[in-house]
Design a protein around this motif. Structure first.
Motif, PDB file in Angstrom:
ATOM      1  N   LEU A  33       0.827  -1.225   0.000  1.00 43.86           N
ATOM      2  CA  LEU A  33       0.000   0.000   0.000  1.00 43.86           C
ATOM      3  C   LEU A  33       0.856   1.267   0.000  1.00 43.86           C
ATOM      4  O   LEU A  33       0.407   2.325   0.458  1.00 43.86           O
ATOM      5  CB  LEU A  33      -0.989  -0.009   1.183  1.00 43.86           C
ATOM      6  N   GLY A  36      -0.586   2.133  -3.641  1.00 49.86           N
ATOM      7  CA  GLY A  36      -1.919   1.602  -3.919  1.00 49.86           C
ATOM      8  C   GLY A  36      -2.853   1.816  -2.733  1.00 49.86           C
ATOM      9  O   GLY A  36      -2.449   2.335  -1.685  1.00 49.86           O
ATOM     10  N   ALA A  78       3.935  -5.126  -8.711  1.00 49.05           N
ATOM     11  CA  ALA A  78       4.433  -4.262  -7.629  1.00 49.05           C
ATOM     12  C   ALA A  78       5.762  -3.657  -8.061  1.00 49.05           C
ATOM     13  O   ALA A  78       6.654  -4.371  -8.512  1.00 49.05           O
ATOM     14  CB  ALA A  78       4.623  -5.075  -6.346  1.00 49.05           C
ATOM     15  N   ILE A  81       7.460   3.079  -9.410  1.00 51.28           N
ATOM     16  CA  ILE A  81       7.080   3.369 -10.805  1.00 51.28           C
ATOM     17  C   ILE A  81       7.529   4.743 -11.314  1.00 51.28           C
ATOM     18  O   ILE A  81       7.291   5.066 -12.474  1.00 51.28           O
ATOM     19  CB  ILE A  81       5.550   3.266 -11.014  1.00 51.28           C
ATOM     20  N   TYR A 145      15.154   3.626 -13.434  1.00 52.52           N
ATOM     21  CA  TYR A 145      13.884   2.881 -13.549  1.00 52.52           C
ATOM     22  C   TYR A 145      13.933   1.937 -14.747  1.00 52.52           C
ATOM     23  O   TYR A 145      13.582   0.753 -14.631  1.00 52.52           O
ATOM     24  CB  TYR A 145      12.729   3.869 -13.689  1.00 52.52           C
ATOM     25  N   LYS A 149      13.882  -2.191 -14.561  1.00 60.24           N
ATOM     26  CA  LYS A 149      12.896  -3.019 -15.272  1.00 60.24           C
ATOM     27  C   LYS A 149      13.628  -4.053 -16.143  1.00 60.24           C
ATOM     28  O   LYS A 149      13.237  -5.219 -16.194  1.00 60.24           O
ATOM     29  CB  LYS A 149      11.978  -2.148 -16.138  1.00 60.24           C
ATOM     30  N   LEU A 172       4.636  -2.127 -21.206  1.00 57.22           N
ATOM     31  CA  LEU A 172       3.464  -1.248 -21.259  1.00 57.22           C
ATOM     32  C   LEU A 172       3.812   0.155 -21.738  1.00 57.22           C
ATOM     33  O   LEU A 172       4.783   0.764 -21.264  1.00 57.22           O
ATOM     34  CB  LEU A 172       2.819  -1.153 -19.875  1.00 57.22           C
ATOM     35  N   ASN A 174       1.881   4.097 -22.296  1.00 60.67           N
ATOM     36  CA  ASN A 174       1.274   4.961 -21.266  1.00 60.67           C
ATOM     37  C   ASN A 174      -0.146   4.501 -20.971  1.00 60.67           C
ATOM     38  O   ASN A 174      -1.053   4.731 -21.769  1.00 60.67           O
ATOM     39  CB  ASN A 174       1.260   6.416 -21.738  1.00 60.67           C
TER      40      ASN A 174
HETATM   41  N1  LIG Z   1       0.980   3.220 -15.454  1.00 66.51           N
HETATM   42  C1  LIG Z   1       1.718   3.092 -16.548  1.00 66.51           C
HETATM   43  O1  LIG Z   1       1.504   3.802 -17.544  1.00 66.51           O
HETATM   44  C2  LIG Z   1       2.814   2.050 -16.619  1.00 66.51           C
HETATM   45  C3  LIG Z   1       3.631   2.022 -17.760  1.00 66.51           C
HETATM   46  C4  LIG Z   1       4.642   1.056 -17.831  1.00 66.51           C
HETATM   47  C5  LIG Z   1       4.807   0.134 -16.813  1.00 66.51           C
HETATM   48  N2  LIG Z   1       4.010   0.190 -15.707  1.00 66.51           N
HETATM   49  C6  LIG Z   1       4.235  -0.816 -14.662  1.00 66.51           C
HETATM   50  O2  LIG Z   1       2.977  -1.369 -14.280  1.00 66.51           O
HETATM   51  C7  LIG Z   1       3.018  -1.737 -12.895  1.00 66.51           C
HETATM   52  C8  LIG Z   1       1.828  -1.120 -12.171  1.00 66.51           C
HETATM   53  O3  LIG Z   1       1.925   0.296 -12.268  1.00 66.51           O
HETATM   54  P1  LIG Z   1       0.737   1.276 -11.807  1.00 66.51           P
HETATM   55  O4  LIG Z   1       0.698   2.403 -12.765  1.00 66.51           O
HETATM   56  O5  LIG Z   1      -0.479   0.491 -11.547  1.00 66.51           O
HETATM   57  O6  LIG Z   1       1.344   1.840 -10.460  1.00 66.51           O
HETATM   58  P2  LIG Z   1       0.779   1.834  -8.958  1.00 66.51           P
HETATM   59  O7  LIG Z   1       1.754   2.643  -8.146  1.00 66.51           O
HETATM   60  O8  LIG Z   1      -0.649   2.248  -8.932  1.00 66.51           O
HETATM   61  O9  LIG Z   1       0.877   0.290  -8.585  1.00 66.51           O
HETATM   62  C9  LIG Z   1       2.019  -0.286  -7.996  1.00 66.51           C
HETATM   63  C10 LIG Z   1       1.531  -1.077  -6.783  1.00 66.51           C
HETATM   64  O10 LIG Z   1       2.648  -1.747  -6.207  1.00 66.51           O
HETATM   65  C11 LIG Z   1       2.608  -1.567  -4.799  1.00 66.51           C
HETATM   66  N3  LIG Z   1       3.991  -1.686  -4.312  1.00 66.51           N
HETATM   67  C12 LIG Z   1       5.026  -0.832  -4.553  1.00 66.51           C
HETATM   68  N4  LIG Z   1       6.132  -1.275  -3.937  1.00 66.51           N
HETATM   69  C13 LIG Z   1       5.801  -2.431  -3.306  1.00 66.51           C
HETATM   70  C14 LIG Z   1       6.514  -3.350  -2.490  1.00 66.51           C
HETATM   71  N5  LIG Z   1       7.814  -3.175  -2.201  1.00 66.51           N
HETATM   72  N6  LIG Z   1       5.861  -4.429  -1.998  1.00 66.51           N
HETATM   73  C15 LIG Z   1       4.537  -4.630  -2.277  1.00 66.51           C
HETATM   74  N7  LIG Z   1       3.806  -3.780  -3.034  1.00 66.51           N
HETATM   75  C16 LIG Z   1       4.436  -2.688  -3.548  1.00 66.51           C
HETATM   76  C17 LIG Z   1       1.999  -0.190  -4.577  1.00 66.51           C
HETATM   77  O11 LIG Z   1       1.424  -0.011  -3.293  1.00 66.51           O
HETATM   78  C18 LIG Z   1       0.948  -0.178  -5.693  1.00 66.51           C
HETATM   79  O12 LIG Z   1      -0.284  -0.706  -5.229  1.00 66.51           O
HETATM   80  C19 LIG Z   1       4.375  -1.283 -12.376  1.00 66.51           C
HETATM   81  O13 LIG Z   1       5.241  -2.396 -12.410  1.00 66.51           O
HETATM   82  C20 LIG Z   1       4.816  -0.238 -13.382  1.00 66.51           C
HETATM   83  O14 LIG Z   1       6.219  -0.125 -13.448  1.00 66.51           O
HETATM   84  C21 LIG Z   1       3.022   1.133 -15.579  1.00 66.51           C
END
Ligand SMILES: NC(=O)c1ccc[n+]([C@@H]2O[C@H](COP(=O)([O-])OP(=O)(O)OC[C@H]3O[C@@H](n4cnc5c(N)ncnc54)[C@H](O)[C@@H]3O)[C@@H](O)[C@H]2O)c1
Length: 312
Positions: A33, A36, A78, A81, A145, A149, A172, A174
Motif C-alpha cells: 500500500l 496503492g 508491484a 514506478i 527505472y 525493469k 506497457l 502509457n
Molecule cells: N501506469 C503506466 O503507464 C505504466 C507504464 C509502464 C509500466 N508500468 C508498470 O505497471 C506496474 C503497475 O503500475 P501502476 O501504474 O499500476 O502503479 P501503482 O503505483 O498504482 O501500482 C504499484 C503497486 O505496487 C505496490 N507496491 C510498490 N512497492 C511495493 C513493495 N515493495 N511491496 C509490495 N507492493 C508494492 C503499490 O502499493 C501499488 O499498489 C508497475 O510495475 C509499473 O512499473 C506502468
C-alpha cells in the motif's frame, strides 16, 4: 485458476484483479500500500474469491505465504514506478524493482507456480530510432527505472533457464483510466483530468507536440489475463496502440469530455523528456491474440466520468 497479483491494490493491478475475478478465478494480492489503496479493491473484497495481504514483496514472509496460497500464475506488477524518483534515489528503485522481483521469483518457485506475467515499461527503449517501436527493438535504458525493469526482465530469463519457471513480459506504453493517481508523474491523463474536472489550471511542458501512446487500462488487464492462460515461452510483447497522441490533442479531448476550457498554460520542456513514443501492437496480436479495443476518446470519457463520480 489461482493467481497472485503483486501490486494488486494499485492502478493497473486492481483492474487485473477485477478482470480475473470476473472470469471466475481465485485471486490473491500482496501489496504494501505504498502507492496503492484497498479502496481500489472494494468490489474484489465482495467477491468471496479474493484474499489480500498487506506485505512488502521483499519481506521474508512472502515465500511462506505463496507456499500456502499455491498460485498457478503470478502477475508481478508491484514496483517503484516513478522515473524521477529512480533518478533521485536509484538504490531504492533497485531494491524494490530488482531485489523485489528476485524475491517474487523465489517465492513463485517455492510455491510451485507455473508462470510469471511481468509488467515492464517502454522506458527500456530509451530514445527509440523507429516509432512505432517494433517488437524486436534494442533496449537502451536511460534511467535507473528503465535499468531496473530490464534487470528484472533478466532475472525472469535466468529463473526460466535454471528452474523452468515460465514467463511472459508485457512492455506497457502509457496506461490511463479510472483509479490512476494524479500524484504520479506517469499519469498525465490523471493530472489533466483532475484539474479540468475541478476547474483548475493545467500546464503543458514544451510546445505541446510531444507524443505518447495512450492505452486504456481495461485493455491492459485483458492482456494480463490472456497471458496468464497461455504458455509464455519467455517472450516479451509491447502493449500499446501504435498511435501517437500529442499533449495538446490529449488536453483538448479531456477538456471536451470534462466540459472545461481548452486553454492550457505552457512551460519550458523538462530535462530528459522524450519527444515521441508509440509501440507496434502487431506482435502482441500475433503472439497473444491481444489488440487494444478502446478508442482514446471513449477511454478518456470513461476516465472523466470516474473522476466525477469520486467527487460526488
Ligand atoms: N501506469 C503506466 O503507464 C505504466 C507504464 C509502464 C509500466 N508500468 C508498470 O505497471 C506496474 C503497475 O503500475 P501502476 O501504474 O499500476 O502503479 P501503482 O503505483 O498504482 O501500482 C504499484 C503497486 O505496487 C505496490 N507496491 C510498490 N512497492 C511495493 C513493495 N515493495 N511491496 C509490495 N507492493 C508494492 C503499490 O502499493 C501499488 O499498489 C508497475 O510495475 C509499473 O512499473 C506502468
Amino acid at each position: 485458476m489461482r493467481v497472485l497479483v503483486t501490486g494488486g491494490a494499485g492502478f493497473i493491478g486492481s483492474h487485473v484483479v477485477d478482470r480475473l475475478l470476473a472470469d471466475g478465478h481465485e485471486v490473491f494480492v500482496v501489496d504494501d500500500l505504498s502507492s496503492g489503496s484497498t479502496d481500489n479493491l472494494s468490489a474484489a473484497f465482495d467477491s468471496g474469491r479474493f484474499h489480500f495481504h498487506e506485505l512488502d514483496i521483499r519481506d521474508p514472509g512472502l515465500g511462506a505465504l505463496v507456499v500456502e496460497w499455491k498460485p498457478e500464475v503470478v502477475c508481478h506488477l508491484a514496483a517503484q514506478i516513478s522515473v524521477r524518483r529512480s533518478v533521485a534515489d536509484p538504490i531504492h528503485d533497485a531494491r524494490v524493482n530488482v531485489e523485489g522481483t528476485a524475491c517474487v521469483l523465489g517465492a513463485a518457485r517455492e510455491g510451485g507456480s507455473r508462470k510469471v506475467v511481468f509488467a515492464s515499461s517502454v522506458a527500456v527503449y530509451g530514445h527509440p530510432p523507429v516509432i512505432p517501436v517494433p517488437g524486436d527493438a534494442p533496449t537502451d535504458p536511460r534511467s535507473p527505472y528503465a535499468a531496473s525493469k530490464l534487470g528484472a526482465e533478466a532475472y525472469l530469463s535466468s529463473y526460466r533457464a535454471l528452474y523452468g519457471l515460465d514467463f511472459t513480459t508485457l512492455v506497457l506504453a502509457n496506461v490511463y483510466g479510472p483509479r490512476q493517481s494524479a500524484a504520479g508523474e506517469a499519469g498525465v491523463v490523471a493530472i489533466f483530468t483532475d484539474a479540468l474536472v475541478d476547474g483548475k489550471p493545467t500546464v503543458l511542458y514544451g510546445d505541446g507536440t510531444q507524443t505518447r501512446d495512450y492505452v486504456f487500462v481495461a485493455d491492459i488487464a485483458d492482456a494480463f489475463v490472456g497471458a496468464c492462460g497461455s504458455e509464455g515461452g519467455g517472450r516479451r510483447f509491447n502493449l500499446g496502440t501504435g498511435l501517437q497522441t500529442t499533449d495538446r490533442r490529449l488536453h483538448s479531448i479531456i477538456a471536451d469530455a470534462a466540459g472545461a476550457n481548452d486553454k492550457p498554460g505552457f512551460a519550458p520542456p523538462r530535462l530528459g523528456d522524450l519527444p515521441a513514443m508509440a509501440v507496434d501492437p502487431v506482435p502482441a496480436y500475433e503472439g497473444l491474440g491481444w489488440l487494444p479495443r478502446t478508442e482514446l476518446g471513449e477511454g478518456l470519457r470513461a476516465t472523466v466520468e470516474w473522476r466525477r463520480s469520486c467527487r460526488r
